[in-house]
Design a protein around this motif. Structure first.
Motif, short mmCIF file in Angstrom:
data_model
loop_
_atom_site.label_atom_id
_atom_site.label_comp_id
_atom_site.label_asym_id
_atom_site.label_seq_id
_atom_site.Cartn_x
_atom_site.Cartn_y
_atom_site.Cartn_z
N ALA A 80 0.82 -1.20 0.00
CA ALA A 80 0.00 0.00 0.00
C ALA A 80 0.86 1.26 0.00
O ALA A 80 0.51 2.26 -0.64
CB ALA A 80 -0.94 0.00 1.20
N ALA A 81 1.98 1.23 0.72
CA ALA A 81 2.86 2.40 0.78
C ALA A 81 3.40 2.75 -0.61
O ALA A 81 3.45 3.93 -0.99
CB ALA A 81 4.01 2.14 1.74
N ALA A 82 3.77 1.74 -1.38
CA ALA A 82 4.20 1.99 -2.77
C ALA A 82 3.00 2.37 -3.63
O ALA A 82 3.10 3.24 -4.50
CB ALA A 82 4.90 0.76 -3.33
N GLY A 83 1.86 1.75 -3.35
CA GLY A 83 0.66 2.00 -4.13
C GLY A 83 0.10 3.40 -3.95
O GLY A 83 -0.71 3.85 -4.78
N GLU A 84 0.50 4.09 -2.92
CA GLU A 84 0.08 5.49 -2.75
C GLU A 84 0.62 6.36 -3.88
O GLU A 84 0.11 7.44 -4.17
CB GLU A 84 0.55 6.03 -1.40
CG GLU A 84 -0.20 5.41 -0.22
CD GLU A 84 0.39 5.80 1.13
OE1 GLU A 84 1.10 6.83 1.17
OE2 GLU A 84 0.17 5.07 2.11
N HIS A 85 1.66 5.86 -4.55
CA HIS A 85 2.26 6.58 -5.67
C HIS A 85 1.97 5.91 -7.01
O HIS A 85 1.76 6.60 -8.01
CB HIS A 85 3.77 6.68 -5.49
CG HIS A 85 4.19 7.33 -4.22
ND1 HIS A 85 4.27 8.71 -4.07
CD2 HIS A 85 4.53 6.80 -3.01
CE1 HIS A 85 4.66 8.99 -2.84
NE2 HIS A 85 4.81 7.86 -2.17
N CYS A 86 1.97 4.56 -7.04
CA CYS A 86 1.94 3.86 -8.32
C CYS A 86 1.35 2.47 -8.17
O CYS A 86 1.91 1.64 -7.45
CB CYS A 86 3.37 3.76 -8.87
SG CYS A 86 3.54 2.79 -10.37
#
Length: 376
Positions: A80-86
């Motif tokens: 989710a932390a990466a998914g906040e950007h991409c």
């Protein structure tokens, strides 16, 4: 360019879960904003970043026997932390998590002690070729890979149209159908893309998620030795891994929805006087996200539970994740208005990405079919 060699994380798998998530969040915030349009428009695959996430422990905490407990939420929250950007990057992280999940949930010690630790650390990358089998096992389409027993293993042939997070030195988890004495059974194996007789073809350009190294996999009499086999037959094994497989996908939804809420918040100052007339506002979306996160955390605490009601709740949670992703991205697009509709704008990218959460296997329509089948 990310200097992956300069990172010194020690034994990443031993880092506490909260530290792993924060480290992934910090690295994502530093690296992904400058890469995201390249990923989206040019189909760039952030391989260095994927490997770096592995060294931070992003792919290790959810693995049976690898970590002190089966901690799906650390992997979900890192995704989710990466998914906040991409979303492309968070989806590739899910592929990696799923491949590691398959191997560590297996009884195959050769895989668990061989490539298993390399996949858990990101030294070896790979994907999950279970889109077709997951549809086949629920009566939607036939199994595309066929195998026959030979001395020391199986010979497998067939074509899988879409398998993600692949490359020449990557692996994937695949299931093939074997006919044996008039009956059929399914066998699962970890297969290297470098296997003789296996080829990858880049046949499609997608509306979004084009930076995920998604290929058609052609297998022409590929030898799959016994020491690559994850489960034979797969029936009981699939029941063991299915909840984790599905729950891990929640990380994609969580990250995307958080960013949609950020976009809506950004619009409050310049456009709040008119956006207040839109039917969907940030507050109910945020409340829905919090409820979904709590439900996924509850279910993720016992991923090997076999109770029918538990399995139904997993399906319902995954269905909610797809629906909520599309709703949040649609709302963000309307709140942003024309500024979100220009090429390169985050809002229009998020809307395209959100549909992927709803159509990636198990898709919304399959989940609804699964729930309907359970009612009979």
């Amino acid at each position: 360019m990310l200097d992956v060699q300069s990172m010194n994380t020690g034994d990443a798998a031993a880092l506490p879960g909260a530290e792993v998530v924060e480290a992934v969040r910090a690295l994502s915030a530093r690296e992904l904003p400058s890469l995201v349009n390249r990923i989206d428009v040019d189909g760039y695959y952030p391989e260095d970043l994927m490997r770096a996430f592995g060294r931070l422990g992003a792919y290790a905490h959810h693995l049976p026997g690898k970590s002190p407990s089966v901690d799906l939420m650390t992997s979900i929250n890192a995704m989710a932390a990466a998914g906040e950007h991409c979303l492309s990057t968070s989806f590739c992280m899910w592929c990696q998590d799923a491949l590691a999940w398959y191997i560590y949930a297996s009884d195959n010690e050769h895989l668990r002690t061989g490539i298993g630790p390399q996949i858990a650390s990101g030294a070896v990358l790979g994907g999950t070729a279970l889109s077709n089998p997951m549809k086949s096992l629920f009566g939607i389409e036939p199994m595309r890979l066929k195998g026959r027993r030979v001395a020391g293993g199986y010979v497998v042939k067939g074509l899988l149209p879409y398998v993600s997070n692949l490359g020449p030195d990557h692996y994937f988890g695949g299931i093939f159908e074997v006919e044996d004495g008039g009956t059929t059974r399914n066998v699962m194996a970890a297969i290297p893309c470098a296997a003789e007789g296996l080829s990858l073809a880049d046949n499609a350009k997608f509306t979004a998620l084009d930076g995920t190294r998604t290929f058609a996999v052609q297998m022409r009499d590929v030898m799959v030795p016994d020491n690559w086999v994850i489960a034979d037959p797969v029936d009981d094994y699939i029941k063991r891994i299915r909840a984790g497989f599905i729950l891990l996908q929640a990380g994609m939804a969580f990250g995307l929805i958080r960013d949609c809420l950020r976009l809506i918040e950004q619009c409050k100052s310049p456009l709040g006087h008119v956006n207040k007339y839109l039917d969907v506002q940030a507050e109910p979306l945020a409340e829905g996200l919090a409820a979904m996160e709590a439900e996924v955390a509850r279910l993720a605490a016992t991923p090997f539970e076999s109770d029918r009601d538990y399995w139904r709740a997993v399906i319902e949670a995954r269905l909610a994740a797809g629906d909520a992703s599309v709703a949040a991205a649609h709302a963000a697009m309307l709140h942003c208005g024309a500024r979100g509709y220009v090429a390169g704008a985050t809002a229009q990218r998020r809307l395209r990405e959100a549909y992927f959460v709803a159509i990636v296997t198990p898709a919304t329509k399959q989940l609804r079919k699964m729930l309907a089948d359970m009612a009979h």
